[in-house]
Write an enzyme that holds these catalytic residues in place. Structure first.
Site, mmCIF file in Angstrom:
data_model
loop_
_atom_site.group_PDB
_atom_site.id
_atom_site.type_symbol
_atom_site.label_atom_id
_atom_site.label_comp_id
_atom_site.label_asym_id
_atom_site.label_seq_id
_atom_site.Cartn_x
_atom_site.Cartn_y
_atom_site.Cartn_z
ATOM 1 N N ARG A 182 65.493 -48.500 -62.055
ATOM 2 C CA ARG A 182 64.925 -47.355 -62.757
ATOM 3 C C ARG A 182 64.309 -46.395 -61.750
ATOM 4 O O ARG A 182 63.684 -46.825 -60.775
ATOM 5 C CB ARG A 182 63.842 -47.796 -63.761
ATOM 6 N N HIS B 206 73.614 -42.682 -60.903
ATOM 7 C CA HIS B 206 73.320 -43.621 -61.996
ATOM 8 C C HIS B 206 74.596 -44.286 -62.508
ATOM 9 O O HIS B 206 74.937 -44.235 -63.692
ATOM 10 C CB HIS B 206 72.591 -42.909 -63.144
ATOM 11 N N GLU C 20 66.137 -37.126 -63.147
ATOM 12 C CA GLU C 20 67.588 -37.119 -63.314
ATOM 13 C C GLU C 20 67.984 -36.092 -64.371
ATOM 14 O O GLU C 20 67.257 -35.906 -65.351
ATOM 15 C CB GLU C 20 68.085 -38.511 -63.723
#
Length: 531
Positions: A234, A281, A263
């Site tokens: 994370r 990601h 993000e």
């Protein structure tokens, strides 16, 4: 009439076929989720909605969803679903929490290899027509020490793969017991020890108040010179600016990041630095993982729509419709009891015992057990739900036991939750009053009568005059309003406890002021979901 499901994101044809094979009428419109107005126009026709991340299930959508019974998210993240609005509407929200574990773990291993051998930079150099063998001197993984922060589902797979690579694996995880660590073949260590010894550090924890910035500037400076940091978990777990400075100084030998504090990450302090590998990601981005979660969500939604079975629900206990009216307050009580203990416990839990007395012992104990264990576990991992909590506890070697007994006290029924660690036992008991509200009735064997509020503060001290005044004055002087104040003691002059229900979260400086008095053994702010 057969249930009708809308698939508004790009699920596989195989997953769509599962609905058809189970006798469910399904409309496959994989681009509809991007058009919120069109989705709102048609959602009233459907009993189920199967999505990925493109579809946003907002209160506006839910307001139009008169038939909707279940939303199934193919994947673990449900940030695109307003779960509170769904709960108010009576819509179950399901996810597939275990479908991408191997994929994410493999990505972390791949990032570790890429950083160890500088593969992206070497590839770019070679394809640019250069031949810079001496520039890209790497390091072997064999024999190196891997520090794993978080040894749960994904972290456990990383540990297993790393041991296969002949690395020495050390792990820091508050929920990792010694017996489980031995079975995994890893050395259980404290965080400071891991920081000092690890050649590579990989993170596999959720983002919580306890884990946020766990690799802070201070902790990064404690690491071994040349360490390489991997984060595929994370964003927000690492102080990216501090890490960038340590890479520039040469203290940190490299980093591999798949997740970032902001993000989409169009800019970041790590970008452009030597031996830093970044991906957008991609942890769950494999064909197999995407197929697995799609098939799982189709099966789960079909089971619910056809039989009422609830699997991996985030906002509903696994109980029948008949049980729901009676069970609701008791499930909330079990969750509160677990949450209290989870927030109070910062060492590995070996066992959980749940005692049911009187009318509580006649209820659906499986659901109550799940609620209590979820309350404990989600204090450390908010992604845990009532379905996944027992699995998560089992994987960490936590033994769960249940005791039932006939009515034995002044209450018609009560629940008592006890956790056992290497150093102590901690217990709390509670009941449901006739108004349907959960109450705490015993902590550490001391009788109390405390209403549960969203913001509370718990203190322990030796019974002495003046404690109430200090608590009240400190709260008042700092603008914290007390809604309810409950006291208890073991005996005159013995151990005493206080539980304050306050109107807002207690600021850290107020907690600090109470600790500075030297009168309290413990001062702990607590948060409860009372919605």
């Amino acid at each position: 009439m057969a249930p009708k499901v809308l698939v508004s994101d790009k699920l596989s044809e195989t997953a769509v076929q599962i609905f058809r094979d189970r006798g469910i009428d399904v409309d496959f419109m994989p681009d509809l989720g991007k058009d919120k107005d069109k989705l709102a126009e048609v959602i009233g026709q459907y009993d189920g909605l199967a999505i990925r991340s493109a579809t946003k299930v907002t209160p506006t959508i839910l307001e139009k969803a008169d038939r909707l019974k279940v939303v199934g998210r193919a994947g673990i993240g449900t940030d695109n679903v307003d779960k509170e609005a769904a709960s108010r509407k009576g819509v179950i929200v399901m996810n597939t929490p275990f479908g991408n574990m191997i994929t994410t773990a493999e990505h972390a291993i791949a990032m570790m290899f890429a950083v160890a051998r500088q593969i992206p930079a070497a590839s770019a150099s070679t394809q640019a027509g250069k031949w810079e063998k001496s520039k890209f001197m790497g390091v072997e993984l064999t024999g190196k020490t891997l520090g794993v922060i978080g040894a749960g589902n994904i972290g456990g797979i990383v540990c297993d793969r790393a041991r296969g690579l002949k690395m020495k694996v050390i792990a820091y995880d508050p929920f990792l017991g010694q017996e489980k660590a031995d079975k995994m073949g890893v050395e259980k260590v404290e965080l400071d020890d891991l920081l000092a010894r690890a050649d590579f550090i990989t993170l596999h924890v959720p983002l919580t108040d306890q884990t946020r910035n766990i690799l802070s500037k201070e902790n990064l400076e404690k690491t071994k010179k040349g360490v390489r940091i991997i984060n595929c978990a994370r964003g927000g777990l690492v102080d990216e600016a501090a890490l960038a400075e340590l890479i520039k100084s040469g203290h940190v030998g490299g980093a591999g990041f798949d997740v970032f504090s902001q993000e989409p990450a169009t800019e970041n302090p790590l970008f452009g630095l030597p031996n830093v590998v970044c991906t957008p990601h991609l942890g769950a981005a494999t064909t197999e993982a995407q197929e697995n979660v799609a098939l799982q969500v189709a099966e789960q939604m079909s089971d619910f729509l056809l039989t009422g079975a609830v699997t991996n629900a985030l906002n509903m206990p696994s109980v029948t419709a008949e049980e729901a009216k009676v069970m609701g307050p008791w499930i909330k009580l079990a969750d509160h009891l677990g949450s209290f203990i989870g927030q109070m416990t910062d060492e590995p839990i070996k066992a959980i015992n749940i005692l049911y007395d009187g009318v509580a012992a006649q209820l659906n104990l499986e659901a109550l057990n799940c609620a209590a264990v979820a309350g404990i576990m989600k204090s450390f991992n908010p992604e845990v739900n009532m379905v996944s909590a027992p699995v998560a506890a089992k994987e960490r070697g936590i033994k769960i036991s249940t005791t039932n007994q006939d009515k034995s006290g002044v209450f018609e029924g009560y629940i008592k939750v006890t956790v056992v660690t290497d150093t102590r036992e901690r217990s709390i008991g509670g009941t449901v009053f006739s108004d349907g509200k959960p109450r705490f009735i015993q902590i550490k064997g001391i009788n109390i009568d405390a209403e549960v509020g969203p913001h509370m503060i718990y203190t322990t001290n030796e019974d002495a005059p003046g404690i109430i005044g200090i608590l009240g004055r400190t709260m008042g002087e700092n603008g914290v309003n007390i809604a309810n104040f409950t006291l208890g003691r073991s005996a005159a002059g013995g151990e005493a406890i206080a539980l304050l229900y306050v109107d807002e979260a207690v600021p850290a400086d107020v907690v600090g002021k109470l600790k500075e008095t030297g009168l309290f053994k413990q001062v702990k702010p607590l948060e409860f979901d009372v919605a």
